[in-house]
Enzyme design. Structure first.
Site, PDB file in Angstrom:
ATOM      1  CB  ALA A  63      -1.291  11.525   5.181  1.00 26.87           C
ATOM      2  N   GLY A 104      -0.888   7.940   9.284  1.00 22.93           N
ATOM      3  CA  GLY A 104      -0.895   6.835   8.059  1.00 22.93           C
ATOM      4  C   GLY A 104       0.438   6.029   8.275  1.00 22.93           C
ATOM      5  CD  GLU A 107      -4.515   4.906   9.283  1.00 25.44           C
ATOM      6  OE1 GLU A 107      -4.044   5.885   8.576  1.00 25.44           O
ATOM      7  OE2 GLU A 107      -5.629   4.869   9.490  1.00 25.44           O
ATOM      8  CD  GLU A 127      -4.581   9.912  11.550  1.00 25.08           C
ATOM      9  OE1 GLU A 127      -4.462   9.572  12.839  1.00 25.08           O
ATOM     10  OE2 GLU A 127      -4.012   9.194  10.718  1.00 25.08           O
TER      11      GLU A 127
END
Ligand code: NAD
Length: 706
Positions: A63, A104, A107, A127
């Site tokens: 992210a 992310g 993911e 994270e």
């Protein structure tokens, strides 16, 4: 579609390439690009399979952290929407994963049907290092594909795993040969899947296989990481999310994950850990210094002084493959130093961290000498001789005569004025301080001391070099003790002063370890050497002469030859590995208290924490105000990486910001009042602290301009 994504057709395969270089951080624009390209591929009846790939060296670092908490991070298509729609695709989606897929980014990969990678690829969910948990399905999809055991390990540690391990665990489906054309292989894989009518795969159809899971697995796991994760908020929520994956269908598991994510996001720990993440990135930016200035080449290093620090400093460079000439004033000192280095490497070999060949290869990078004339070809020299100005000046004058033009000359002094050292050379622009922390081959902090004359390229070269030897560089100005040791003085003063006021040394230390410090200040004094503390106090006499209790206990201990760990007795008694309380120390403290009319009383843990930790922040405020540090984040890095300050509190300045500076001023004033004349002497809130508090600001809002 944006330029951040390219879309092309390879026959019946659509290739969506992420092109938000360098790391494909999944900000709103990139997500939009991927989403639109994906829609185009699903709508095109000629497309039968979709490949997701990267144009850069890595697939995606995750992210966009600069979007955290902002509207942008939630705005559609947000990451969950993107991942869920890819997972629901009616055409197989193949992720071609190169370099790294983290957070992310990983993911997104997990939402694909099939995953192919290079052997050098790493995948992970870091994270937790930002005080949060993977919030886009990582906690639900990893356990479905790889089982709960690997899932909790990966998610609570944040450590990435390599392609071989990921393949074995089911997180990847195929790993190509090293050097293969990954995109070509991914397209071929897509065709092969189509040909074989391979099924679409969605984690929604999978449940977590718990058949092999030992009873009590999650609680045992909790216990196994309890010590390491004490004080952190996110690891426990990571475990709860994986537990939820074992019990709930995917859609409900994702909801639970989102709740836990939100819980983590709004904690002091998450704010602290994210503050440090940004502080680390900011620390190499030096106001007024051109970051793009050409750097000097450092291919060969010399270290002067083969003692405790010199040896450790030299190892850092050798570990990075840079040859080191180690110089000591006599052959015995040199031999002892090289012997200690070998011993260190042998211990690493015994622990399986190095092979015997690596030990020998490292040792082969050292050249020992007692002759300064051997240093004519080095690019950087670091002096680590005794902490004595005259000795250091002599060393620098000699170096000035033998080192080649352009050689960077650094001192590892802990306290001495580097301007004065630079002035003995004809090239003060090449001189600076490189302050390593003990043990120098382990501690990650490097304070880089910029003198009045240090050239920009010298600074930037050492900042980059610090990163190469895996240190966290923090550039600071010249003052007594620089940032770290200057702040330690008032911190340690209070940790010892409360002993005169009635706390035991153990109570003083325990208050700080309970706060999260790796070690209490009193034990730290014993470890560094009581004589070292006394020496620093003597060098700064003008600052404390009005306080007759200043380090009174340490002066007494030094007089008695009780110098700390190295003599087996300081504040505490040391027997082997044990540290024992010493009733005699308590009696001595009481006697000093009587002598100075200090009435002893109960001291609470909170008192100790307020008086020590807020003293760090108060001194930090002075340091910022004087321009000795550029940013509060720099000061925090010094404390996290050099002094064992708990990362989940973000450093002393972040801790004060979190408390609120108005509150900090209030607490300091409370102690100032309670402590009478002593309070008046030491507890005056720093002017910058008062100013920022009055303006409703925090330390973070203050930065030294270029
Ligand atoms: P040390 O006594 O262990 O080592 C000093 C070495 O320098 C000895 O081997 C000595 O023989 C050699 N030496 C002395 N004069 C010399 C000269 N003129 N030429 C060549 N070699 C000479 O000391 P140390 O603890 O390694 O400290 C070295 C420096 O590092 C000091 O400036 C100290 O303040 C600083 N420092 C120490 C620590 C620490 O925790 N010990 C931490 C940070 C910085």
């Amino acid at each position: 579609m944006t330029d951040l994504v390219t879309y092309r057709l390879e026959g019946n395969v659509a290739v969506i390439t992420l092109n938000n270089l360098p790391v494909n951080s999944l900000g709103h624009a990139l997500r939009t690009g991927i989403f639109n390209a994906y829609q185009q591929a699903t709508a095109d009846t000629a497309v039968e399979a979709i490949v997701l790939a990267s144009a850069g060296k890595i697939f995606s670092a995750g992210a966009d952290i600069t979007e955290f908490g902002s509207e942008q991070s939630f705005s559609e298509p947000n990451l969950p929407t993107l991942c869920n729609s890819i997972e629901e695709s009616q055409k197989p989606v193949i992720a071609a994963v190169n370099g790294m897929a983290l957070g992310g980014g990983f993911e997104l990969v997990l939402a694909a049907d099939y995953r192919i990678a290079l052997p050098s690829t790493k995948v992970g969910l870091p994270e937790v290092n930002l005080g949060i948990l993977p919030g886009t399905g990582g906690t639900q999809r990893v356990p479905r594909l790889a089982g709960p055991k690997l899932a909790v390990e990966m998610i609570t540690s944040g450590a990435p795993i390599n392609a071989a391990k990921a393949l074995g665990a089911g997180l990847l489906d195929r790993v190509c040969d090293a050097g293969a054309d990954l995109l070509g292989a991914a397209i071929a894989y897509a065709r092969e899947l189509l040909e074989n009518q391979a099924p679409l795969r969605s984690c929604a159809d999978l449940s977590v296989d718990t058949r092999e899971l030992p009873d009590n697995f999650f609680n045992d796991f909790r216990k196994s990481i309890a010590r390491k994760t004490r004080g952190y908020y996110a690891p426990e929520r990571c475990i709860q999310a994986v537990e939820a994956a074992c019990e709930l269908p995917l859609a409900e598991g994702l909801e639970r994950e989102a709740e836990l994510f939100k819980e983590c996001s709004d904690t002091p720990q998450a704010r602290a850990q994210q503050h440090l993440f940004f502080a680390e990135r900011a620390s190499s930016v030096i106001p007024g210094v051109d970051r793009k200035a050409p750097l000097r080449d450092v291919k060969k290093v010399a270290v002067i002084g083969a003692g405790l620090m010199g040896g450790g400093i030299a190892m850092n460079f050798v570990n990075a493959g840079i040859p080191v000439t180690l110089l000591d004033m006599n052959a015995e000192g040199l031999e002892r130093g090289l012997g200690n280095i070998r011993k260190n490497y042998e211990i690493s070999a015994k622990r399986g961290r190095l092979t015997q060949e690596q030990v020998e290869a490292n040792m082969a990078l050292f050249t020992g000498t007692t002759e300064y004339s051997d240093l004519g070809d080095v690019d950087l020299v670091i002096e680590a001789v005794f902490e004595n100005m005259e000795v250091k000046k002599k060393v620098f004058a000699t170096l000035d005569g033998v080192c080649k033009p352009g050689c960077i000359m650094a001192s590892n002094t802990s306290t001495l004025d580097v301007n004065e050292i630079a002035a003995v050379t004809e090239r003060p622009q090449d001189v600076l301080g490189l302050h390593f922390f003990s043990p120098a081959n382990v501690m990650k902090l490097l304070e880089i001391i910029k003198t009045d004359t240090t050239a920009d390229d010298v600074l930037m070269t050492t900042v980059k070099l610090a990163q190469k030897i895996k240190k966290v560089p923090v550039v600071v100005g010249v003052c007594y003790g620089f940032v770290g040791n200057r702040m330690v003085a008032p911190y340690s003063r209070e940790a010892f002063r409360v002993i005169l006021e009635g706390a035991t040394p153990e109570q003083s230390d325990t208050a700080l370890t309970n706060f999260g410090m790796a070690m209490g200040a009193v034990s730290m004094g014993d470890m560094a050497g009581i004589d070292i503390g006394v020496m620093a106090a003597e060098a700064n006499k003008s600052e404390w002469e009005a306080d007759k209790t200043y380090q009174a206990l340490q002066f007494k201990l030094k007089e008695m030859g009780r110098l700390g760990q190295k003599t087996g007795r300081g504040v505490y008694i040391y027997e082997g590995r044990d540290k024992l309380n010493d009733p005699e120390t308590v009696d001595m403290a009481r006697a000093i208290a009587n002598e100075h009319n200090i009435s002893q009383r109960d001291i609470t843990e909170q008192d100790v924490v307020e008086r020590t930790i807020l003293m760090l922040a108060n001194e930090g405020a002075k340091i910022l105000d004087e321009g000795i540090a550029y940013r509060s984040g720099d000061i925090d890095l010094v404390y996290i990486y050099g002094y064992g300050f708990p990362a989940y509190r973000g450093g002393p300045m972040q801790y004060a910001d979190e408390l609120g500076l108005t509150k900090v001023v209030e607490i300091l004033n409370k102690h100032r009042e309670q402590l009478g004349a002593y309070g008046d002497m030491w507890f005056k809130p720093a002017p910058l602290l008062v100013r920022l508090a009055a303006e409703g600001k925090s330390f973070k809002d203050f930065a030294v301009e270029a």
